[in-house]
Structure formats: C-alpha cells, structure tokens
Scaffold this motif. Structure first.
Motif, mmCIF file in Angstrom:
data_model
loop_
_atom_site.group_PDB
_atom_site.id
_atom_site.type_symbol
_atom_site.label_atom_id
_atom_site.label_comp_id
_atom_site.label_asym_id
_atom_site.label_seq_id
_atom_site.Cartn_x
_atom_site.Cartn_y
_atom_site.Cartn_z
ATOM 1 N N PRO A 1 4.743 -6.866 -11.389
ATOM 2 C CA PRO A 1 5.054 -5.817 -10.397
ATOM 3 C C PRO A 1 6.502 -5.371 -10.507
ATOM 4 O O PRO A 1 7.399 -6.182 -10.689
ATOM 5 N N PRO B 1 1.621 3.885 -9.839
ATOM 6 C CA PRO B 1 0.989 2.880 -8.975
ATOM 7 C C PRO B 1 0.558 1.627 -9.733
ATOM 8 O O PRO B 1 0.627 0.517 -9.196
ATOM 9 N N LEU B 2 0.123 1.795 -10.991
ATOM 10 C CA LEU B 2 -0.283 0.638 -11.789
ATOM 11 C C LEU B 2 0.916 -0.240 -12.131
ATOM 12 O O LEU B 2 0.833 -1.471 -12.091
ATOM 13 N N MET C 1 3.612 -0.496 -10.340
ATOM 14 C CA MET C 1 4.086 -1.108 -9.102
ATOM 15 C C MET C 1 3.223 -2.299 -8.675
ATOM 16 O O MET C 1 3.710 -3.239 -8.054
ATOM 17 N N THR C 2 1.945 -2.252 -8.993
ATOM 18 C CA THR C 2 1.049 -3.340 -8.609
ATOM 19 C C THR C 2 0.996 -4.460 -9.649
ATOM 20 O O THR C 2 0.274 -5.445 -9.469
ATOM 21 N N GLY C 3 1.751 -4.303 -10.760
ATOM 22 C CA GLY C 3 1.810 -5.368 -11.750
ATOM 23 C C GLY C 3 0.752 -5.300 -12.819
ATOM 24 O O GLY C 3 0.513 -6.292 -13.524
ATOM 25 N N TRP C 4 0.112 -4.145 -12.988
ATOM 26 C CA TRP C 4 -0.909 -4.027 -14.030
ATOM 27 C C TRP C 4 -0.295 -4.236 -15.411
ATOM 28 O O TRP C 4 -0.897 -4.834 -16.285
ATOM 29 N N MET D 1 0.823 -1.207 0.000
ATOM 30 C CA MET D 1 0.000 0.000 0.000
ATOM 31 C C MET D 1 0.861 1.263 0.000
ATOM 32 O O MET D 1 0.540 2.257 -0.648
ATOM 33 N N HIS E 1 3.881 1.721 -1.329
ATOM 34 C CA HIS E 1 4.470 2.024 -2.630
ATOM 35 C C HIS E 1 3.449 2.600 -3.598
ATOM 36 O O HIS E 1 3.787 3.380 -4.482
ATOM 37 N N ILE E 2 2.171 2.226 -3.432
ATOM 38 C CA ILE E 2 1.119 2.802 -4.275
ATOM 39 C C ILE E 2 0.949 4.284 -3.941
ATOM 40 O O ILE E 2 0.844 5.142 -4.831
#
Length: 225
Positions: A132, A122-123, A125-128, A1, A3-4
């Motif tokens: 990731p 953020p996308l 970083m979350t692997g979108w 959370m 890093h987002i």
C-alpha cells in the motif's frame, strides 16, 4: 475507502478539465477520437497487471533488496505502466489524419493517461502492486502521470511531425518508462530530498516540452497563413 474514491476521482476530474480547456482553446477536428482516448485508456492497465502477475509468480514482488526493488520499479511498474499507453498512442491515434505533431501527441497521451491513472491509483493505494502506498503517492501520482504523458506524447508526436517515427517513439517510451519507474522507486525508498529534486526536474522537463510543442503548432499556423 476515502483514498480509493479520491484515487479514482482525481484523474477523472483532471481529464474533464482538460477536455473543457481543449474546447475553449482549440478548434477540435474530431471529438470522437478524444473520447475514444479516454475510454480506451482504461484498458492500458493490462500490461502493468500482466507484468505484476508474472512478478508475483516469480516472487519478484517481494522487495527484499535493492536489486528486486529496482527491477520491480523500472521494469514492472515503469515499463508495464507505459507500454499499454504507448501502443494505443503509437499504433492507433498516431495513424489518424487529425494527429499531426507533438501537441496532438501530448493531448491524446494526457487523455489516455488520465483513464489509466483513474484505475491504477486505487490499486496502488490498496497494495495491489507490491505494498500500500502513502498519502504523498495519492496526491502526486496523478500529477506525475501528466508529466509522463507529456514526455511520451511529445516524442511520439515528433515522430510524425518529422517522419522519424521509430527513434522518436522509442525515445518517448523509454523516457516515460524511466521516469515512471524512478518515481515509484523513490516512493518505495522514502528519499524525500531526492523526491523533491526529481519532481522539480520532471515538471521542468514536461513544461519545456509542452512549450516547445505549442511553438511548433504556432509555426505551422503561420506557414499556412
């Protein structure tokens, strides 16, 4: 959370600092256009999102070999990330009366890029987009986007300054897309030495273009005096 949150806040902080610097350093003819660049910059993610979804449907986002990795990095991420910024800069802001040369192009490009980065980081970083990303990406991506924006803004602005819009605009889009794609490619392959050399070269190029744009601005002022 965390890093987002950092991924969202870093570019916005940089953009805010840039606006304060512009207020201190220059006489701004249209603050409305600058704020439009910030707001409209958020929607430039569309083309990256669209190309990524096509890659997902075709299975290209599964980076099983060097060819897929290269295609995804340069075409989907590199070109997809820069296309939306370019369209906004070239076909809206370039036509404004206050947009007169490369320095104006860099300023608008930096503001657009800041908003793009606030949404896209953020996308990433979350692997979108493919997988990731790590802490190095989190720290360096906002800085890299400043460099991409400087390159695109300089050449797009030069197109208006010397009335050679097509060639200069295509140079700006092509160079920014290549450097963006190469940045992502290196992060996928974890080549630290290449990453360091690339980063140094990218920063040197962007600084040289920034200095060149300010020199052109000073020359214009001297001619008017």
């Amino acid at each position: 959370m965390l890093h987002i949150l950092l991924g969202f806040l870093q570019p916005l902080i940089i953009t805010t600092l840039l606006l304060f610097y512009l207020k201190y350093k220059f006489t701004i003819e249209s603050w409305k256009l600058l704020f439009q660049a910030v707001v409209l910059g958020f929607i430039t993610l569309f083309f990256l999102f669209l190309l990524d979804q096509i890659a997902v449907i075709k299975g290209i986002d599964q980076l099983k070999n060097i060819k897929r990795t290269g295609f995804y990095s340069f075409v989907v991420v590199g070109f997809g990330a820069e296309l939306g910024k370019f369209i906004l800069l070239r076909y809206y802001f370039l036509k404004q009366k206050t947009f007169k040369g490369p320095l104006d192009g860099i300023i608008y490009s930096l503001l657009i890029s800041g908003s793009f980065t606030a949404i896209s980081l953020p996308l990433f970083m979350t692997g979108w987009f493919s997988k990731p990303m790590d802490t190095t990406f989190l720290i360096t991506y906002p800085i890299a986007n400043l460099a991409f924006a400087t390159i695109m803004g300089f050449f797009t602005g030069m197109g208006k300054y010397r009335q050679n819009r097509f060639i200069d605009s295509m140079t700006g889009l092509g160079a920014a897309s290549f450097f963006h794609g190469f940045y992502f490619f290196i992060n996928l392959t974890d080549e630290n030495l290449i990453f360091a050399l690339y980063g140094a070269g990218l920063l040197l190029i962007s600084l040289m273009l920034l200095v060149k744009s300010t020199n052109i601005k000073e020359q214009e002022k001297n001619l008017k005096v």
